[in-house]
Design an enzyme around this catalytic site. Structure first.
Site, short mmCIF file in Angstrom:
data_model
loop_
_atom_site.label_atom_id
_atom_site.label_comp_id
_atom_site.label_asym_id
_atom_site.label_seq_id
_atom_site.Cartn_x
_atom_site.Cartn_y
_atom_site.Cartn_z
N HIS A 1 24.67 21.29 39.24
CA HIS A 1 24.39 20.91 37.97
C HIS A 1 23.46 19.93 37.69
CE1 HIS A 1 26.06 18.84 34.23
NE2 HIS A 1 27.02 19.62 34.14
N GLU B 1 23.21 17.37 36.16
CA GLU B 1 23.47 15.79 36.53
C GLU B 1 23.48 15.44 37.92
OE1 GLU B 1 27.05 15.52 34.12
OE2 GLU B 1 26.03 15.97 32.31
N SER C 1 27.28 21.46 24.91
CA SER C 1 28.10 21.33 23.68
C SER C 1 28.89 22.43 22.89
CB SER C 1 26.95 20.70 22.56
OG SER C 1 26.32 19.80 23.12
N GLY D 1 32.04 20.42 28.87
CA GLY D 1 32.15 19.11 29.38
C GLY D 1 33.11 18.36 28.59
N GLY D 2 32.40 17.75 27.52
CA GLY D 2 33.23 16.76 26.87
C GLY D 2 34.50 17.26 26.13
N ASN E 1 34.73 20.83 33.00
CA ASN E 1 33.77 20.13 33.95
C ASN E 1 34.37 18.52 33.51
OD1 ASN E 1 32.53 18.62 35.33
ND2 ASN E 1 30.47 19.18 34.79
N TRP E 2 35.32 17.82 34.13
CA TRP E 2 35.62 16.71 33.48
C TRP E 2 34.59 15.53 33.87
CZ3 TRP E 2 41.60 16.25 35.12
CH2 TRP E 2 42.25 17.07 34.43
N LYS E 3 33.71 15.87 34.70
CA LYS E 3 32.52 14.82 35.06
C LYS E 3 33.25 13.78 35.74
CE LYS E 3 29.54 17.06 31.88
NZ LYS E 3 28.08 16.94 31.24
N GLY F 1 25.97 17.44 26.29
CA GLY F 1 26.20 16.27 25.56
C GLY F 1 25.47 15.82 24.70
N GLU G 1 23.23 26.27 31.48
CA GLU G 1 23.40 25.16 30.65
C GLU G 1 22.04 24.33 30.68
OE1 GLU G 1 27.30 23.19 31.56
OE2 GLU G 1 26.06 22.40 33.29
P1 13P Z 1 29.04 19.13 27.27
O1 13P Z 1 30.08 20.25 27.00
O2 13P Z 1 29.74 18.05 27.08
O3 13P Z 1 27.94 19.39 26.48
O4 13P Z 1 28.67 19.42 28.77
C1 13P Z 1 28.37 20.46 29.33
C2 13P Z 1 28.15 20.36 30.86
O5 13P Z 1 27.60 19.73 31.39
C3 13P Z 1 29.37 21.23 31.64
O6 13P Z 1 29.12 21.07 33.01
#
Ligand code: 13P
Length: 260
Positions: free
Chosen positions: A95, A97, A219, A240-241, A9-11, A180, A174
């Site tokens: 999600h 977010e 994470s 994510g990251g 997930n590149w956000k 994050g 999640e």
């Molecule tokens: P991180 O891997 O940066 O913690 O993010 C997880 C996430 O929200 C994937 O959708």
């Protein structure tokens, strides 16, 4: 045997140029991914770029969100049909977010869960595989409400669609406190929650539960992926990251492939 899935997930990150080199670096290792499904979730404006880069490579792609409406006067929204038009196989739904953004509109959690269920219905009816995100907030975690939070969304989905519909669905646990923060859930904690989710679905349909892929997100990095994925009910990750760093993402995909 469930085939693992690693979803990046590149956000809201990337440019045409940086996407191009990230995709090229990931593709250079694609031969190692034959035992794992790998999917990329770019911002919607870059879906076409990802489609062009990944068509014919065996990798998959999708979007980070989908509208709960079919079409019409919904400025800024992207419909399930539009997503399918770019050969997406997946869409993320619910999600945390996104939920936080909706929260600003004072929707309560039950209404949010219903919205997730409506988006689910829209995605599934367009042939997309929804990846439904579930997880407790830091406060809910501290108050021991993880199972309650998970059950509330699962039961809303089951009530809307029935258990059989979940056979074309991926769930992603999640925990918001792990996203994050660099503080992943322990493999044992995640395993317990995943097992609980699978058992909840099994009460309605054991076969669906057995085949259901449940990803862990929060994470996940190259150095903790293998221990998370070694757990029997963790069928891959939502990343994510680390999905923005080719070496990290490739290491995570390799860790998932080794669990076969
Ligand atoms: P991180 O891997 O940066 O913690 O993010 C997880 C996430 O929200 C994937 O959708």
């Amino acid at each position: 045997m469930r085939k693992p899935l690693v979803a990046g997930n590149w956000k809201m990150n990337g440019t045409s140029a940086s996407n191009q080199s990230l995709l090229a670096e990931i593709l250079a290792s694609a031969a190692d991914f034959s035992d794992v499904d790998v999917a990329i979730f770019p911002p919607a404006v870059y879906v076409h770029q990802v489609q062009q880069a990944l068509t014919g490579t065996g990798l998959h792609w999708g979007t980070q969100n989908v509208s709960s409406y079919i079409d019409g006067a919904y400025t800024g929204e992207v419909s399930a049909a539009m997503i399918s038009d770019f050969d997406c196989e997946y869409t993320l739904i619910g999600h945390s977010e996104r939920r936080c953004l909706y929260d600003e509109l004072d929707l309560d959690q039950l209404v949010l869960d219903q919205l997730v269920a409506e988006k689910y219905e829209m995605a599934a009816s367009s042939g997309l595989t929804p990846i439904i995100c579930i997880g407790e907030s830091p406060q809910e975690h501290d108050q021991g409400q993880t199972e309650e939070v998970v059950v509330r969304l699962l039961d809303t989905l089951l009530a809307y669609q029935g258990a059989k519909a979940l056979s074309r669905t991926v769930l992603a646990y999640e925990p918001v406190w792990a996203i994050g923060t660099g503080k992943s859930a322990s493999p044992e904690w995640a395993q317990n929650v995943h097992q609980f989710m699978r058992e909840r679905v099994a009460k309605h349909c054991p076969k669906t539960a057995e085949n259901l892929r449940i990803l862990y997100g929060g994470s996940v990095k190259g150095n903790n992926a293998a221990s998370l994925f070694s757990k029997p009910d963790i069928d891959g990750g939502l990343i994510g990251g680390a999905s923005l760093i080719a070496d990290e993402f490739v290491a995570i995909c390799r860790a998932a492939a080794k669990q076969i």
